[in-house]
Motif scaffolding. Structure first.
Motif, PDB file in Angstrom:
ATOM      1  N   UNK A   1       0.834  -1.206   0.000  1.00 33.26           N
ATOM      2  CA  UNK A   1       0.000   0.000   0.000  1.00 33.26           C
ATOM      3  C   UNK A   1       0.868   1.255   0.000  1.00 33.26           C
TER       4      UNK A   1
ATOM      5  N   UNK B   1      -8.421  -2.343   6.484  1.00 27.43           N
ATOM      6  CA  UNK B   1      -9.085  -1.170   5.895  1.00 27.43           C
ATOM      7  C   UNK B   1      -8.117  -0.010   5.641  1.00 27.43           C
ATOM      8  N   UNK B   2      -7.247   0.317   6.621  1.00 22.77           N
ATOM      9  CA  UNK B   2      -6.352   1.451   6.354  1.00 22.77           C
ATOM     10  C   UNK B   2      -5.145   1.120   5.483  1.00 22.77           C
TER      11      UNK B   2
ATOM     12  N   UNK C   1      -6.157  -0.515  -0.814  1.00 20.99           N
ATOM     13  CA  UNK C   1      -6.844   0.470  -1.641  1.00 20.99           C
ATOM     14  C   UNK C   1      -8.346   0.225  -1.515  1.00 20.99           C
ATOM     15  N   UNK C   2      -8.709  -1.055  -1.429  1.00 26.71           N
ATOM     16  CA  UNK C   2     -10.094  -1.407  -1.163  1.00 26.71           C
ATOM     17  C   UNK C   2     -10.114  -2.856  -0.694  1.00 26.71           C
ATOM     18  N   UNK C   3     -11.153  -3.243   0.006  1.00 26.97           N
ATOM     19  CA  UNK C   3     -11.276  -4.667   0.321  1.00 26.97           C
ATOM     20  C   UNK C   3     -12.730  -5.098   0.339  1.00 26.97           C
ATOM     21  N   UNK C   4     -12.911  -6.419   0.241  1.00 27.07           N
ATOM     22  CA  UNK C   4     -14.257  -6.988   0.153  1.00 27.07           C
ATOM     23  C   UNK C   4     -14.384  -8.164   1.105  1.00 27.07           C
TER      24      UNK C   4
ATOM     25  N   UNK D   1      -9.214  -2.189  -9.777  1.00 24.83           N
ATOM     26  CA  UNK D   1      -8.824  -1.203  -8.760  1.00 24.83           C
ATOM     27  C   UNK D   1      -7.326  -1.299  -8.476  1.00 24.83           C
TER      28      UNK D   1
ATOM     29  N   UNK E   1      -3.771   5.174  -9.028  1.00 25.24           N
ATOM     30  CA  UNK E   1      -2.594   4.884  -8.207  1.00 25.24           C
ATOM     31  C   UNK E   1      -2.721   3.442  -7.763  1.00 25.24           C
TER      32      UNK E   1
ATOM     33  N   UNK F   1      -2.597  10.809  -8.015  1.00 27.03           N
ATOM     34  CA  UNK F   1      -3.438  10.828  -6.811  1.00 27.03           C
ATOM     35  C   UNK F   1      -3.632  12.266  -6.350  1.00 27.03           C
TER      36      UNK F   1
ATOM     37  N   UNK G   1      -4.911  13.481  -3.856  1.00 28.74           N
ATOM     38  CA  UNK G   1      -4.687  13.710  -2.428  1.00 28.74           C
ATOM     39  C   UNK G   1      -3.214  13.936  -2.094  1.00 28.74           C
ATOM     40  N   UNK G   2      -2.308  13.576  -3.008  1.00 29.39           N
ATOM     41  CA  UNK G   2      -0.888  13.821  -2.747  1.00 29.39           C
ATOM     42  C   UNK G   2      -0.504  15.270  -3.040  1.00 29.39           C
TER      43      UNK G   2
END
Lengths: 553, 170
Positions: A88, A121-122, A125-128, A146, A151, A302, A304-305
């Motif tokens: 990550x 979770x943190x 990028x995503x989880x299921x 994804x 990114x 990204x 957010x960067x």
């Protein structure tokens, strides 16, 4: 077609053209492993789940493809956590499957139950958590999309055993269904024009290139940009190998252990062009003193960067390759000989050096490896002093030829990552440079290495210490060395032998030179235990809280 | 500075944990949070009131947008909007005080929704200022319990925050 969800999973992997899966089975994963039994996908059995995720990571870094690994529920899943966080932090595309207790037992503290979607979770990028077996193919389709777009990053799929066993009507969807996920690839044309204008007006530009260049496959464009505008290039650790190490415009790595000339060029520049880099604290040092005279252009996929750590003048959200392709035609070939002369002066004034006095020097070992491989090898590292010496002294030629844990700095990454890389690149020479601290954190994977019979060459820079921590204690704890000396080590040559791996031990330049040709001629794996001068420090070094112009040399 | 964010999310289990986790992990302060389904049952709306300067707000919005299940984030406090909270207050109400309390309720257009032997429950909706004033007016009588929802908010006029791309006019 009627399939169990577990069979559907394997079918999906085949359709995603997954060649290798790294993993270790267990009760909750029985259905999936049973389905793998009938598949052509190669499964690499590791000795610890952390090895599986790092190996998948090394595979992904070496190829740019999505790495896949799997583990069972509970401890199998938690053993993946460090590796997931590592992927990550460094934006590595992974799809990770974990087994889960049956849905009827979820939430009851059942045997080997852990809330792995909650835990990760943190760091994903995503989880299921799959509850509906019929939804699994769409989830896998989404997960690969994804993980590998925008990114990149790890995506985890937690699969309860009863869900895996349920029968579904299988078809693999063609499209992803992600209403909230639309990465932006094209930079905004007005911003790209502004960037071009700033570049035209700049007298002293520096290009600061990070791992985004490698992820975007933008090395050629990076070289073109540097040559067109006559700007020197500095790399982050993650960016190393994105720009040819022997190019005259290359200044090496910047930051905490960067070259002094890279750091001083950034300090003196009037325009910093940040490409796929994120102004990490190890790069900037004291932010107020970072590129203090410079306007900043920041290109990143990204959003957010941008503006997170440093305020920028021209933000461009987009894929760095596409942005550079749009930018390059707007720029004319510019001669900046005064600036380049100044940079050359810095290079000559503050060269990257070390003393060869006092035993076998780790920097020398790295230089010799470079000499013997001509920069053609793929070099994996662990984390610590040896990693910095590789970053400083190996001159990388091609993108993806350095495989190293940057953001998380996870010791133990090297060996399994090197295994993953060597599996991905059977025709290439993969080298692991590791340290005696890091190596022992996933040393069990020597068995995987032997079992897979890979030609990996391991150089263990052994100072009988947690060398980087020792160095920190020297500078910040007035030499009070606490818990950094190993008073016992196994005989690493014998240990290699126990694993069926050829081992050598060297403690002088002469011994190293004697064995090197043999090491590289050997078809199988080799370990070289290099007993290096034990108190060698990684220099230069920016003291904590200082600007990057204030280095200890 | 406080901002009201309207966040459309996929109505999946765990999405609230993702959003709440993001705020705590990155050290952003949530003043209030209200979640409910929209007219589309697959989509929920979160109204989040967040405290922070412009730079924090920008990061919050960008980090929210990074969540795969977040479909759209709008800062609606930048524009004309209506916002409401609902409060239930259980107040001491000895028979001789009930008249006064009912007058206060009238002024605030609050409703009496329960009458006990020595207490009353009052329900009031309004913006934050009104709710605060209502609470202060009842305090002298003795507030036994107070429950309030987070803020919900909507843009005024024909502007709306929908899921079809950007915010739209008529």
């Amino acid at each position: 077609m009627k399939l169990t969800a577990a069979q559907a999973l394997v079918r999906c992997l085949e359709l995603e053209q997954v060649e290798v899966v790294f993993g270790l089975p267990g009760g909750a994963m029985l259905p999936v492993y049973d389905a793998l039994y009938h598949s052509s996908i190669k499964h690499v059995l590791v000795r610890h789940e952390q090895g599986a995720v790092h190996a998948a990571d090394g595979y992904a870094r070496a190829t740019g493809r999505v790495g896949v690994c799997m583990a069972t529920s509970g401890p199998g899943a938690t053993n993946l956590v460090t590796g997931i966080a590592n992927a990550y932090m460094d934006s590595v595309p992974l799809v990770i499957f974990t087994g889960q207790v049956p849905t009827t037992q979820v939430g009851t503290d059942a045997f080997q139950e852990v809330d792995i979607t909650g835990i990760t979770m943190p760091i994903t990028k995503h989880n299921y958590l799959v509850k509906d077996p019929a939804a699994l193919p769409q989830i896998i389709k989404n997960a690969f999309h994804i993980a590998s777009t925008g990114r990149p990053g790890p995506v985890l799929i937690d699969l309860p055993k009863d869900v895996a066993q349920a029968t579904i009507d299988f078809y693999y969807p063609e499209k992803v269904r992600l209403p909230g996920y639309r990465p932006n690839y094209q930079g905004h044309p007005a911003k790209i024009n502004q960037a071009a204008e700033l570049i035209r007006r700049s007298e002293r530009p520096v290009i600061y290139a990070g791992g985004g260049i490698i992820n975007a496959g933008a090395s050629e464009e990076l070289v073109q940009l540097a040559e067109t505008i006559s700007a020197p290039v500095v790399n982050t650790l993650m960016g190393l190998s994105s720009f040819p190490g022997d190019h005259p415009l290359f200044l090496g790595m910047l930051g905490l252990h960067g070259t002094r000339y890279a750091n001083l060029a950034v300090t003196e520049c009037d325009l910093l062009i940040a490409l796929g880099a994120r102004f990490d604290d190890r790069v900037t040092g004291k932010v107020a003193a970072f590129a203090p005279q410079a306007k900043i252009i920041h290109v990143d996929i990204d959003p957010a960067e941008i503006g997170k750590n440093v305020l920028v003048d021209v933000p461009i959200v987009g894929d760095v390759k596409q942005v550079l392709r749009a930018l390059l035609p707007l720029l004319d070939k510019t001669d900046r000989s005064r600036w380049l002369a100044r940079v050359q002066e810095l290079k000559e004034q503050y060269p990257l050096t070390y003393s060869r006095e006092g035993g076998l020097k780790p920097q020398y070992v790295v230089e010799e490896i470079y000499r013997h491989t001509g920069g053609e090898a793929v070099v994996a590292t662990d984390v610590g002093q040896h990693q910095m010496w590789v970053a400083q002294f190996y001159r990388f030629k091609r993108p993806r030829s350095l495989i190293s844990s940057g953001g998380l700095g996870a010791m133990g990454f090297g060996l399994p990552a090197a295994i993953g890389a060597q599996l991905a690149l059977p025709g290439k020479q993969v080298i692991l440079v590791t340290g005696d601290g890091s190596f022992q954190m996933n040393i069990q994977e020597l068995a995987t290495l032997r079992e897979q019979d890979l030609p990996l060459k391991i150089f263990l820079l052994n100072n009988y210490k947690l060398g980087m921590v020792r160095q920190l204690q020297q500078f910040y704890c007035e030499g009070r060395y606490m818990a950094v000396d190993f008073k016992f080590h196994p005989d690493f040559v014998l240990l290699a032998k126990a694993y069926g791996i050829k081992g050598y031990s060297v403690q002088s330049e002469k011994e190293l030179q004697e064995i090197l040709p043999r090491v590289f001629e050997e078809p199988g794996p080799v370990l070289v235990d290099c007993l290096i001068s034990p108190e060698e420090n990684v220099l230069p070094m920016v003291p904590a809280g200082r600007g990057i112009d204030e280095t200890i040399a | 500075m406080r901002h009201t964010l309207s966040v459309l999310v996929e109505n999946n289990p765990g999405v609230l944990a993702r959003v709440a986790g993001l705020f705590s992990r990155r050290g952003y302060n949530i003043d209030s949070l209200a979640v409910g389904r929209t007219d589309n049952p697959a989509i929920s709306r979160m109204t989040i009131v967040v405290e922070g300067d412009e730079r924090v707000l920008e990061q919050v919005i960008k980090q929210l947008r990074k969540l795969i299940e977040v479909i759209k984030v709008s800062d609606i406090s930048r524009e004309e909007h209506v916002d409401r909270e609902l409060v239930l207050i259980k107040v001491s109400a000895e028979p001789e005080k009930r008249g006064e309390i009912m007058q206060i309720a009238d002024i605030f257009r609050a409703r009496i929704v329960d009458l006990g032997r020595r207490t009353m429950i009052l329900e009031c909706t309004g913006n934050e200022g009104k709710i605060r004033a209502f609470e202060e007016s009842l305090r002298p009588y003795g507030i036994k319990e107070l429950v309030r929802t987070g803020k919900i908010a909507m843009l005024r006029g024909s502007r709306y925050t929908n899921i079809n791309g950007t915010r739209e006019d008529e």
